[in-house]
Design an enzyme around this catalytic site. Structure first.
Site, short mmCIF file in Angstrom:
data_model
loop_
_atom_site.label_atom_id
_atom_site.label_comp_id
_atom_site.label_asym_id
_atom_site.label_seq_id
_atom_site.Cartn_x
_atom_site.Cartn_y
_atom_site.Cartn_z
N ASP A 1 -24.83 -14.23 38.95
CA ASP A 1 -23.44 -13.92 39.30
C ASP A 1 -23.11 -14.55 40.65
O ASP A 1 -23.87 -14.42 41.61
CB ASP A 1 -23.28 -12.40 39.37
CG ASP A 1 -21.87 -11.96 39.70
OD1 ASP A 1 -20.95 -12.80 39.70
OD2 ASP A 1 -21.69 -10.76 39.95
N SER B 1 -16.45 -5.68 40.03
CA SER B 1 -15.87 -6.92 40.53
C SER B 1 -14.74 -6.60 41.52
O SER B 1 -14.99 -5.96 42.54
CB SER B 1 -15.39 -7.78 39.36
OG SER B 1 -15.11 -9.10 39.76
N HIS C 1 -22.14 -12.31 35.59
CA HIS C 1 -21.00 -11.49 36.00
C HIS C 1 -20.42 -10.79 34.76
O HIS C 1 -20.37 -11.35 33.68
CB HIS C 1 -19.94 -12.36 36.66
CG HIS C 1 -18.87 -11.58 37.35
ND1 HIS C 1 -19.12 -10.71 38.38
CD2 HIS C 1 -17.51 -11.54 37.15
CE1 HIS C 1 -17.99 -10.16 38.80
NE2 HIS C 1 -17.00 -10.66 38.07
#
Length: 287
Positions: A221, A125, A251
């Site tokens: 995601d 991320s 995610h």
């Protein structure tokens, strides 16, 4: 191998917390040494890891499980970096810290018992953003040598205009559009910073000469499309890259006890092993 956050943390041979004196100031790092490697052997490959958390959240503890499975699976040292967080430390402070930490690892390779010619960066991320940006900075500075980048559902385009970022906001566990703006407002010093390639690597006009990469994305995601677009641009620039989407996943799925998390961790560590030693998968693996 277990998913990174399932049950007890995976055992490694050694975990050491220390402070790295870098050009960006003192940074806390956590150094993991893998099981299955004899003490006193040759220097090990090394992964510099950056945790996710939207540049505002996360720390060494939040991603301890993921760092452990990467170390054991890749049979490498992992140096997890506790970079300064926003809003107290806005862009470019985390970027400069990430680059400084990576340079520190290379410069102190002998002390750390690692091989600087086999150095990779990795992150998930926001940490995937920092890994990609550190690779860009290292290319520009011509040091340190980064041989591979592992980008796990990376955050790469702050324009927030593609399909997945708009259509999946507030769904499937993704944060809302308002929360997207909240995190960006905390990280960026100026609104125009979102167009800076050191914030949005997808906007870097020239991706030639970057390290080979594995880009991991998840079907549901919000960051899916920018990761896949970055992989396409790397390929178009002649960079060896694999982009793998995990269908049905969300995610942060690598940090959950999903079957596909185990598969993705296996894929990630296999990619790292292949960079560290192209014959690695012909060798016996750890128990």
């Amino acid at each position: 191998m277990t998913a990174a956050s399932a049950g007890e943390p995976e055992k490694v041979a050694e975990v050491v917390d220390r402070v790295a004196a870098t050009q960006a100031g003192d940074l806390a790092v956590r150094i993991y040494r893998p099981l299955g490697v004899p003490a006193g052997g040759p220097p090990l490959p090394v992964v510099v890891f950056f945790h996710g958390g939207g540049y505002v959240l996360g720390d060494l503890d939040s991603h301890d499980g993921l760092a452990r499975v990467l170390a054991n699976g890749a049979q490498s040292v992992v140096v997890s970096v506790d970079y300064p967080l926003a809003p107290e430390n806005r862009f470019p402070v985390p970027v400069e810290a990430g680059y400084a930490a990576t340079t520190w690892v290379a410069d102190n390779a002998d002390e750390l018992g690692v091989d600087p010619s086999r150095l990779a960066v990795a992150g998930d991320s926001a940490g995937g953003n920092l890994a990609a940006v550190v690779a860009l900075k290292a290319r520009a500075a011509r040091r340190p040598h980064i041989g591979f980048q592992l980008l796990i559902y990376p955050d790469l385009d702050f324009r927030r205009t593609n399909y997945s970022i708009t259509e999946f906001a507030g769904k499937y566990g993704n944060i809302s559009r308002a929360a997207q703006e909240w995190f960006m407002d905390h990280y960026l010093a100026e609104a125009d910073d979102k167009l800076n390639p050191l914030v949005s690597p997808l906007l870097e006009p020239d991706l030639t000469g970057l390290p080979p990469a594995l880009v991991i994305t998840a079907e549901y995601d919000a960051l899916r499309d920018e990761g896949e677009q970055y992989g396409q641009r790397l390929a178009a620039a002649g960079v060896p890259v694999t982009v793998k989407r995990y269908d049905g996943m969300i995610h942060e799925f690598l940090r959950h006890p999903f079957d596909d998390a185990k598969v993705a961790i296996g894929d990630a560590t296999a990619a790292l092993r292949n960079f560290f030693d192209p014959m690695a998968d012909a060798h016996p693996q750890r128990p």
